[in-house]
Write a protein that holds these residues in place. Structure first.
Motif, short mmCIF file in Angstrom:
data_model
loop_
_atom_site.label_atom_id
_atom_site.label_comp_id
_atom_site.label_asym_id
_atom_site.label_seq_id
_atom_site.Cartn_x
_atom_site.Cartn_y
_atom_site.Cartn_z
N ILE A 95 -5.87 37.06 -49.01
CA ILE A 95 -5.90 36.84 -47.41
C ILE A 95 -7.20 36.64 -46.83
O ILE A 95 -7.49 35.77 -46.04
N TYR A 96 -8.22 37.55 -47.21
CA TYR A 96 -9.58 37.35 -46.70
C TYR A 96 -10.20 36.01 -46.74
O TYR A 96 -10.71 35.42 -46.12
N ASP A 97 -9.85 35.57 -48.18
CA ASP A 97 -10.87 34.18 -48.42
C ASP A 97 -10.14 32.92 -48.09
O ASP A 97 -10.50 32.13 -47.62
N THR A 156 -6.09 37.99 -39.87
CA THR A 156 -5.80 38.58 -41.36
C THR A 156 -5.00 39.94 -41.26
O THR A 156 -4.13 40.17 -42.08
N VAL A 165 -10.15 44.67 -41.64
CA VAL A 165 -9.55 44.59 -40.31
C VAL A 165 -10.85 43.86 -39.63
O VAL A 165 -11.93 44.29 -39.50
N PRO A 166 -10.40 42.73 -39.00
CA PRO A 166 -11.43 41.90 -38.41
C PRO A 166 -11.76 42.57 -37.12
O PRO A 166 -11.25 43.42 -36.61
N LYS A 167 -13.14 42.23 -36.57
CA LYS A 167 -13.75 42.96 -35.45
C LYS A 167 -13.18 42.44 -34.40
O LYS A 167 -12.93 43.37 -33.28
N ARG A 225 -20.43 49.11 -48.49
CA ARG A 225 -20.17 50.47 -48.08
C ARG A 225 -19.91 51.43 -49.23
O ARG A 225 -19.55 50.98 -50.24
N TYR A 265 -16.89 40.59 -49.51
CA TYR A 265 -16.14 40.75 -48.53
C TYR A 265 -16.61 41.52 -47.55
O TYR A 265 -16.27 42.64 -47.51
N LYS A 266 -17.45 41.29 -46.64
CA LYS A 266 -17.91 41.95 -45.55
C LYS A 266 -17.07 41.76 -44.44
O LYS A 266 -16.21 41.06 -44.13
N ARG A 267 -16.99 42.91 -43.66
CA ARG A 267 -16.37 42.99 -42.22
C ARG A 267 -16.84 41.60 -41.44
O ARG A 267 -17.96 41.40 -41.18
N ARG A 268 -15.86 40.97 -40.91
CA ARG A 268 -16.23 39.87 -40.17
C ARG A 268 -15.36 39.92 -38.75
O ARG A 268 -14.17 40.26 -38.67
N SER A 286 -16.77 55.34 -43.55
CA SER A 286 -17.57 54.75 -42.43
C SER A 286 -16.91 55.00 -41.10
O SER A 286 -17.23 54.97 -40.14
N THR A 322 -11.17 49.47 -43.68
CA THR A 322 -11.40 48.84 -42.17
C THR A 322 -12.12 47.52 -42.62
O THR A 322 -12.21 46.91 -41.52
N ILE A 323 -12.78 47.45 -43.89
CA ILE A 323 -13.52 46.03 -44.14
C ILE A 323 -12.54 45.02 -43.91
O ILE A 323 -12.96 43.74 -43.65
N CYS A 379 -7.56 32.79 -45.10
CA CYS A 379 -6.82 32.93 -43.84
C CYS A 379 -7.90 32.97 -42.70
O CYS A 379 -9.03 33.53 -42.90
N PRO A 380 -7.81 32.69 -41.72
CA PRO A 380 -8.67 32.89 -40.37
C PRO A 380 -8.72 34.25 -40.17
O PRO A 380 -7.96 35.06 -40.34
N PRO A 381 -9.95 34.59 -40.04
CA PRO A 381 -10.53 35.77 -39.85
C PRO A 381 -9.71 36.80 -39.10
O PRO A 381 -9.12 38.09 -39.06
#
Lengths: 383, 384
Positions: free
Chosen positions: A245-247, A254, A343-345, B305, B381-384, B327, A340-341, A249-251
């Protein structure tokens, strides 16, 4: 001999199904008490009685976790013999915490040679002689000790609240998406309370989530199982799917896409194991994936009813229930949001279904779902 | 392959130590206070263990008191001195990077009216001797500084601190030696240490046993009262299996300490060199590679992390620890890494590797490969 009289209000309304519900309740009560010797459960004239020999407080605690029981009254059953009645009355009074009391007697069995008022007076006198620190108050007593003279004498006082709801197993099965947080176990419990048997699914993403997080979910299931059922927990190894999904899909989408995938997987499991609905701990507006637009998007992937018993509740109300049912202390162990990684900002708050479908088009999710590694763990109710 | 690189958390118990302990449990199970032969034999073992611990530290046998472990030793040293010296002063000096079993005792003493100075450390983790000198006053009764920091491996200047202590009229010098004993050479006499804490399970001994060195003549109050064991300083029936195990662990280390030290340094450097040459954007935390404790290496992998890397390594059978638990729970960030001025990003990516003499070159090379693999993967796979 102690007798517990079980009240189960709502079931009386169920017409032809009544026997089914009552029988299920009797069965659940027997199941809950199977570890105790000398237990007899009987159903007569719209009443359920539990007879037990000692352990009455423990038995009551067990019954407090049986859905469908509205209230319980503990009575002592003794022979029609004045001394036996006195002793039972004294013993009961010593177990109560109040100070002022009165005795009320009913005497359907007129062959007993004393009248109601007389009996009350005699028993009251004995209590005053033998129990310390109590006094009679006929107008506003802390304790009303009831005596019924039938073929035997029954003594009881007050009603202990039961948990209410419907007997577990009378309303089918559903799959709950359990995260390890505070909300989802409460949602599961609320549906169990309506008689729904649950099957649980947990999404595990090592190394982003750790073994202790999985143990937490197992412990939550254990806690829920105390309410009357063995629980099958399906642990889905979700890492590769999440990375895909990370790779692809649009951030910003996700999270919503991940939720849709989880619903699809849960529905798959439900179909496989004969469940007819899904349960989630969503509460409207709590986070980005729980807005009305997001729920619209996640709901769109399933054909089953999705039960969201917390949808209109505040966090504080949910916390209160989780404390009451004993899941809170498990839920707050700090292993939860270790992914959390993913979870998009800046997650999308009002996703559009068309755009989301477009956003997930690069993932061959059917293939993923078919090839998922799922561990099944059976959590027994008295383990 | 299983590679255990978390030896500052705890170590594997040596086979010799286990055998010794089993013998004490199975055969020599007497109470050293008993008058009969069985008790006498146990007393012999107690004495032999005490001698082995004393030898390792360079002190007299009667200067060693057995405790339940490092935490108790630190509690005893600090509270014991604080209470016995109450009339002479209420000021204690310590550092910001001490172990919680020191810092939380200090916090408690603050509530009881003691005045505590927490010394800063520089970016290598060293205290500033001038700051220490400035902090010492007439009311100072105790200086408590660790010999080796458990997270980054800084070795504090024990001799210099001992010298400065002389400037205080009535102060004692306590050293938390839990990460130092058996790893670097210590000699409490020449280093002029008054009290020193140590723990069994950090040096291939069992858990639940520790000791404290208390120099003859030091005035200290017990924190446990009872049957008057350990010269009235630490009551409670002696934990004989633990004591026998600790004694043996000390003996085995004493015999080989130089060899062990160079082996640990070799392992540490091998891993560090490998990391530096194979992985970009890494940062050595704490002391320079040549000056820290031989068994501790703390490295930040930027953009990763630490906790996730820990679990990724665990999949490969490699066990390490992190500088922060998770974190999303900021309050669990290491106070040591904060004190040396590391920013959030560095703390988040920090991993502590801690070695033992049982680690091998193959294990280190395997770890380097795994690190390279996992760090590169996780960085995607960084948070974005």
């Amino acid at each position: 001999m102690d007798i517990i009289l079980i009240k189960y209000g709502e079931l009386a309304l169920k017409g032809d199904n009544r026997a089914f519900f009552e029988n299920k309740l009797v069965k659940n009560i027997k199941e809950a008490l199977k570890g105790y010797d000398g237990i007899k459960v009987e159903k007569t004239h719209g009443r359920i009685y539990v007879e037990c020999d000692g352990n009455v407080n423990e038995v009551i605690d067990k019954l407090k976790k049986v859905f469908g029981i509205v209230g319980m009254t503990v009575a002592k059953k003794v022979d029609l013999d004045l001394d036996a009645i006195y002793n039972a009355a004294i013993e009961l009074m010593r177990s109560y915490s109040g100070k002022s009391f009165k005795v009320e007697t009913r005497r359907p069995n007129k062959s007993f040679p004393y009248e109601s008022m007389e009996i009350s007076r005699m028993i009251g006198g004995k209590i005053l002689q033998n129990v310390e620190d109590v006094y009679v108050d006929v107008h506003n007593p802390d304790i009303v000790l009831n005596i019924e003279i039938r073929e035997k004498a029954y003594l009881y006082s007050g009603i202990t609240d039961g948990i209410g709801g419907m007997p577990l197993g009378t309303n089918g099965r559903a799959v709950v998406l359990l995260s390890g947080g505070i909300d989802s176990p409460v949602a599961a419990w609320m549906m169990m309370k309506r008689g729904v048997e649950i099957e649980a699914v947990y999404f595990h993403s090592p190394p982003y989530t750790q073994e202790r997080a999985k143990d937490k979910v197992i412990d939550l299931c254990k806690k829920l199982s105390e309410y009357g059922q063995d629980i099958y927990l399906h642990v889905v190894n979700f890492t590769d799917f999440q990375l895909a999904i990370y790779d692809k899909c649009p951030p910003k989408m996700t999270t919503i896409i991940m939720r849709r995938m989880m619903m699809r997987i849960a529905e798959n499991i439900a179909n496989k194991y004969g469940a007819k609905a899904l349960i989630t701990g969503e509460s409207l507006g709590q986070v980005a994936s729980q807005t009305i637009e997001s729920l619209y998007c996640t709901n769109a992937v399933t054909h089953m009813p999705v039960f969201r018993p917390l949808i209109g509740m505040d966090k504080s109300e949910i916390v209160e229930i989780s404390q009451k049912i004993g899941t809170y202390d498990i839920s707050i162990r700090p292993y939860e949001d270790c992914c959390t990684i993913f979870v998009p900002k800046h997650p999308i708050i009002k996703p559009d279904l068309e755009e989301v479908i477009e956003g997930e088009k690069n993932i061959d999710y059917e293939k993923f779902i078919d090839s998922l590694a799922i561990d099944q763990i059976k959590i027994k109710q008295d383990s | 392959m299983e590679v255990y690189l978390d030896n500052s958390a705890t170590t594997k118990v040596r086979k010799e130590v286990i055998d010794k302990m089993v013998d004490v449990m199975e055969n020599e199970y007497g109470n050293p206070s008993s008058v009969h032969l069985k008790g006498y034999k146990a007393e012999k073992i107690l004495l032999e263990s005490r001698r082995n611990v004393a030898k390792l530290l360079g002190c007299e046998t009667d200067e060693i008191i057995f405790t339940s472990g490092g935490t108790e030793s630190n509690n005893f040293a600090i509270r014991g001195i604080a209470y016995s010296m109450k009339r002479l002063g209420n000021h204690i000096v310590t550092s910001k990077i001490e172990h919680p079993s020191v810092l939380n005792v200090m916090k408690q003493l603050e509530e009881e009216g003691y005045d505590i100075t927490y010394l800063d450390v520089d970016n290598r983790g060293n205290i500033d001797l001038d700051e220490l000198e400035g902090a010492i006053n007439d009311k100072t009764i105790l200086i408590s500084i660790m010999a080796v920091n458990n997270e980054i491996g800084t070795i504090e200047p024990i001799e210099d601190i001992a010298k400065l202590k002389e400037k205080a009229k009535n102060a004692y010098f306590h050293v938390d030696g839990i990460q130092a004993v058996g790893k670097i050479e210590l000699d409490v006499k020449s280093q002029k240490i008054d009290l020193l804490s140590l723990s069994g399970h950090k040096m291939h001994g069992p858990k639940g046993i520790g000791a404290i060195y208390i120099k003859r003549g030091v005035k200290i109050k017990p924190i446990l009262y009872g049957g008057g064991q350990e010269g009235n300083l630490r009551s409670g029936t002696e934990n004989m299996p633990g004591i026998a195990g600790l004694g043996d662990a000390c003996r085995l280390i004493k015999e080989n300490i130089h060899e062990y030290e160079s082996k640990l340094i070799h392992l540490k450097k091998r891993l560090y060199d490998g990391i530096k040459s194979e992985i970009s954007d890494v940062h050595l935390n704490g002391p320079d590679i040549d000056s820290g404790a031989p068994q501790i290496l703390n490295v930040s992998f930027l953009g990763v992390r630490g906790e996730v890397l820990l679990h990724a390594l665990e999949e490969k059978g490699i066990y390490v620890s992190t500088g922060s638990a998770c974190s999303s729970h900021k309050n669990t960030e290491s106070h040591v890494l904060k004190a040396i001025g590391l920013s959030h990003e560095y703390i988040e990516g920090a991993i502590r590797f801690s070695f033992s003499i049982f680690n091998t070159d193959e294990e280190i090379d395997y770890t380097i490969d795994a690190l390279k693999d996992k760090v590169n993967f996780l960085r995607k796979y960084k948070r974005r």
